[in-house]
Scaffold this motif. Sequence first.
Motif, PDB file in Angstrom:
ATOM      1  N   ARG A  15       0.835  -1.204   0.000  1.00 48.65           N
ATOM      2  CA  ARG A  15       0.000   0.000   0.000  1.00 48.65           C
ATOM      3  C   ARG A  15       0.872   1.257   0.000  1.00 48.65           C
ATOM      4  O   ARG A  15       0.501   2.278  -0.537  1.00 48.65           O
ATOM      5  CB  ARG A  15      -0.938  -0.022   1.212  1.00 48.65           C
ATOM      6  CG  ARG A  15      -1.772   1.218   1.379  1.00 48.65           C
ATOM      7  CD  ARG A  15      -2.843   1.332   0.304  1.00 48.65           C
ATOM      8  NE  ARG A  15      -3.341   2.698   0.318  1.00 48.65           N
ATOM      9  CZ  ARG A  15      -3.765   3.352  -0.737  1.00 48.65           C
ATOM     10  NH1 ARG A  15      -3.819   2.762  -1.897  1.00 48.65           N
ATOM     11  NH2 ARG A  15      -4.165   4.585  -0.644  1.00 48.65           N
ATOM     12  N   ARG A  16       2.054   1.160   0.605  1.00 45.69           N
ATOM     13  CA  ARG A  16       2.969   2.307   0.667  1.00 45.69           C
ATOM     14  C   ARG A  16       3.444   2.707  -0.729  1.00 45.69           C
ATOM     15  O   ARG A  16       3.666   3.881  -0.995  1.00 45.69           O
ATOM     16  CB  ARG A  16       4.159   1.993   1.571  1.00 45.69           C
ATOM     17  CG  ARG A  16       3.768   1.599   2.989  1.00 45.69           C
ATOM     18  CD  ARG A  16       2.880   2.628   3.682  1.00 45.69           C
ATOM     19  NE  ARG A  16       3.733   3.730   4.104  1.00 45.69           N
ATOM     20  CZ  ARG A  16       3.364   4.999   4.154  1.00 45.69           C
ATOM     21  NH1 ARG A  16       2.165   5.353   3.821  1.00 45.69           N
ATOM     22  NH2 ARG A  16       4.205   5.915   4.536  1.00 45.69           N
ATOM     23  N   LEU A  17       3.610   1.741  -1.649  1.00 44.94           N
ATOM     24  CA  LEU A  17       3.975   2.086  -3.025  1.00 44.94           C
ATOM     25  C   LEU A  17       2.830   2.803  -3.719  1.00 44.94           C
ATOM     26  O   LEU A  17       3.050   3.720  -4.516  1.00 44.94           O
ATOM     27  CB  LEU A  17       4.377   0.836  -3.817  1.00 44.94           C
ATOM     28  CG  LEU A  17       5.646   0.137  -3.353  1.00 44.94           C
ATOM     29  CD1 LEU A  17       5.928  -1.071  -4.223  1.00 44.94           C
ATOM     30  CD2 LEU A  17       6.832   1.087  -3.336  1.00 44.94           C
ATOM     31  N   ILE A  53      13.567   4.720  -5.874  1.00 39.90           N
ATOM     32  CA  ILE A  53      13.415   3.635  -4.904  1.00 39.90           C
ATOM     33  C   ILE A  53      13.565   2.306  -5.635  1.00 39.90           C
ATOM     34  O   ILE A  53      13.192   2.180  -6.805  1.00 39.90           O
ATOM     35  CB  ILE A  53      12.054   3.698  -4.158  1.00 39.90           C
ATOM     36  CG1 ILE A  53      12.000   2.676  -3.018  1.00 39.90           C
ATOM     37  CG2 ILE A  53      10.898   3.516  -5.120  1.00 39.90           C
ATOM     38  CD1 ILE A  53      10.804   2.846  -2.077  1.00 39.90           C
ATOM     39  N   ARG A  54      14.162   1.332  -4.943  1.00 38.50           N
ATOM     40  CA  ARG A  54      14.268  -0.032  -5.431  1.00 38.50           C
ATOM     41  C   ARG A  54      13.708  -0.938  -4.347  1.00 38.50           C
ATOM     42  O   ARG A  54      14.093  -0.833  -3.193  1.00 38.50           O
ATOM     43  CB  ARG A  54      15.730  -0.389  -5.705  1.00 38.50           C
ATOM     44  CG  ARG A  54      15.918  -1.762  -6.333  1.00 38.50           C
ATOM     45  CD  ARG A  54      16.531  -2.821  -5.458  1.00 38.50           C
ATOM     46  NE  ARG A  54      17.562  -2.409  -4.536  1.00 38.50           N
ATOM     47  CZ  ARG A  54      17.564  -2.754  -3.244  1.00 38.50           C
ATOM     48  NH1 ARG A  54      16.603  -3.473  -2.714  1.00 38.50           N
ATOM     49  NH2 ARG A  54      18.538  -2.375  -2.436  1.00 38.50           N
ATOM     50  N   VAL A  55      12.770  -1.809  -4.724  1.00 29.39           N
ATOM     51  CA  VAL A  55      12.151  -2.726  -3.763  1.00 29.39           C
ATOM     52  C   VAL A  55      12.329  -4.150  -4.265  1.00 29.39           C
ATOM     53  O   VAL A  55      11.895  -4.476  -5.374  1.00 29.39           O
ATOM     54  CB  VAL A  55      10.648  -2.428  -3.577  1.00 29.39           C
ATOM     55  CG1 VAL A  55      10.035  -3.400  -2.574  1.00 29.39           C
ATOM     56  CG2 VAL A  55      10.418  -0.995  -3.165  1.00 29.39           C
ATOM     57  N   ARG A  56      12.976  -4.973  -3.451  1.00 34.33           N
ATOM     58  CA  ARG A  56      13.114  -6.396  -3.780  1.00 34.33           C
ATOM     59  C   ARG A  56      12.135  -7.244  -2.981  1.00 34.33           C
ATOM     60  O   ARG A  56      11.685  -8.279  -3.449  1.00 34.33           O
ATOM     61  CB  ARG A  56      14.543  -6.854  -3.504  1.00 34.33           C
ATOM     62  CG  ARG A  56      15.527  -6.237  -4.460  1.00 34.33           C
ATOM     63  CD  ARG A  56      16.902  -6.843  -4.308  1.00 34.33           C
ATOM     64  NE  ARG A  56      17.780  -6.256  -5.293  1.00 34.33           N
ATOM     65  CZ  ARG A  56      19.027  -5.912  -5.043  1.00 34.33           C
ATOM     66  NH1 ARG A  56      19.555  -6.124  -3.846  1.00 34.33           N
ATOM     67  NH2 ARG A  56      19.762  -5.379  -5.982  1.00 34.33           N
ATOM     68  N   PHE A  57      11.833  -6.810  -1.768  1.00 33.87           N
ATOM     69  CA  PHE A  57      10.878  -7.502  -0.906  1.00 33.87           C
ATOM     70  C   PHE A  57      10.465  -6.501   0.163  1.00 33.87           C
ATOM     71  O   PHE A  57      11.069  -5.438   0.289  1.00 33.87           O
ATOM     72  CB  PHE A  57      11.512  -8.762  -0.282  1.00 33.87           C
ATOM     73  CG  PHE A  57      10.503  -9.680   0.360  1.00 33.87           C
ATOM     74  CD1 PHE A  57       9.560 -10.347  -0.402  1.00 33.87           C
ATOM     75  CD2 PHE A  57      10.484  -9.855   1.726  1.00 33.87           C
ATOM     76  CE1 PHE A  57       8.618 -11.174   0.187  1.00 33.87           C
ATOM     77  CE2 PHE A  57       9.553 -10.688   2.321  1.00 33.87           C
ATOM     78  CZ  PHE A  57       8.617 -11.350   1.554  1.00 33.87           C
ATOM     79  N   ILE A  58       9.464  -6.812   0.940  1.00 35.85           N
ATOM     80  CA  ILE A  58       8.992  -5.863   1.948  1.00 35.85           C
ATOM     81  C   ILE A  58      10.044  -5.573   3.012  1.00 35.85           C
ATOM     82  O   ILE A  58       9.973  -4.569   3.703  1.00 35.85           O
ATOM     83  CB  ILE A  58       7.672  -6.331   2.599  1.00 35.85           C
ATOM     84  CG1 ILE A  58       7.827  -7.700   3.237  1.00 35.85           C
ATOM     85  CG2 ILE A  58       6.551  -6.316   1.584  1.00 35.85           C
ATOM     86  CD1 ILE A  58       6.620  -8.166   4.014  1.00 35.85           C
ATOM     87  N   ARG A  76      18.591   6.001   1.955  1.00 37.38           N
ATOM     88  CA  ARG A  76      18.147   5.149   3.060  1.00 37.38           C
ATOM     89  C   ARG A  76      17.950   3.737   2.523  1.00 37.38           C
ATOM     90  O   ARG A  76      17.611   3.536   1.360  1.00 37.38           O
ATOM     91  CB  ARG A  76      16.800   5.596   3.637  1.00 37.38           C
ATOM     92  CG  ARG A  76      16.794   6.936   4.309  1.00 37.38           C
ATOM     93  CD  ARG A  76      17.573   6.914   5.633  1.00 37.38           C
ATOM     94  NE  ARG A  76      17.517   8.197   6.287  1.00 37.38           N
ATOM     95  CZ  ARG A  76      18.324   9.223   6.058  1.00 37.38           C
ATOM     96  NH1 ARG A  76      19.250   9.132   5.137  1.00 37.38           N
ATOM     97  NH2 ARG A  76      18.202  10.347   6.726  1.00 37.38           N
ATOM     98  N   ASP A  77      18.107   2.746   3.402  1.00 38.15           N
ATOM     99  CA  ASP A  77      17.730   1.380   3.058  1.00 38.15           C
ATOM    100  C   ASP A  77      17.127   0.725   4.278  1.00 38.15           C
ATOM    101  O   ASP A  77      17.278   1.203   5.391  1.00 38.15           O
ATOM    102  CB  ASP A  77      18.903   0.581   2.490  1.00 38.15           C
ATOM    103  CG  ASP A  77      20.064   0.434   3.467  1.00 38.15           C
ATOM    104  OD1 ASP A  77      19.937   0.828   4.630  1.00 38.15           O
ATOM    105  OD2 ASP A  77      21.103  -0.086   3.056  1.00 38.15           O
ATOM    106  N   GLY A  78      16.395  -0.342   4.056  1.00 38.11           N
ATOM    107  CA  GLY A  78      15.721  -1.046   5.138  1.00 38.11           C
ATOM    108  C   GLY A  78      14.441  -1.666   4.641  1.00 38.11           C
ATOM    109  O   GLY A  78      14.324  -2.031   3.468  1.00 38.11           O
ATOM    110  N   GLY A  79      13.456  -1.744   5.506  1.00 36.36           N
ATOM    111  CA  GLY A  79      12.161  -2.289   5.129  1.00 36.36           C
ATOM    112  C   GLY A  79      11.369  -1.302   4.285  1.00 36.36           C
ATOM    113  O   GLY A  79      11.583  -0.082   4.356  1.00 36.36           O
TER     114      GLY A  79
END
Length: 112
Positions: A15-17, A53-58, A76-79
């Motif tokens: 939902r954040r995306l 932003i790059r997202v591989r998993f939550i 930044r990186d993280g969840g």
Amino acid sequence: MNAETAAVAAFPELRRLIDLREVGWVFLPTVVDGRVVEVHGVRTWPHGWADAIRVRFITDAAALRCDYTGGITWERDGGLVEVVDELLMLPEPGQRLAPHLVMGRAPTLWAP
């Protein structure tokens, strides 16, 4: 149920995306063997600034802001939730509290 609704039902953090998309972000998936393995997003600003932003998993996301020269001024990186929250709190380029100094990088070592 459409694909977006099904994805959010399975992974509510996505939902954040959608929150980012609603404020002008554009996303491109990386698909391998019919499966989305990574999602890249970008938001451009006036005067050549961009957020990405790059997202591989939550639990595996990374974001940055670049100035018009390509210099990184914030990252930044993280969840996924934490990274998107940081992006949404980031002031627009040019605002008083927005990051504007390019982050230093160590020089690349020359190998003979």
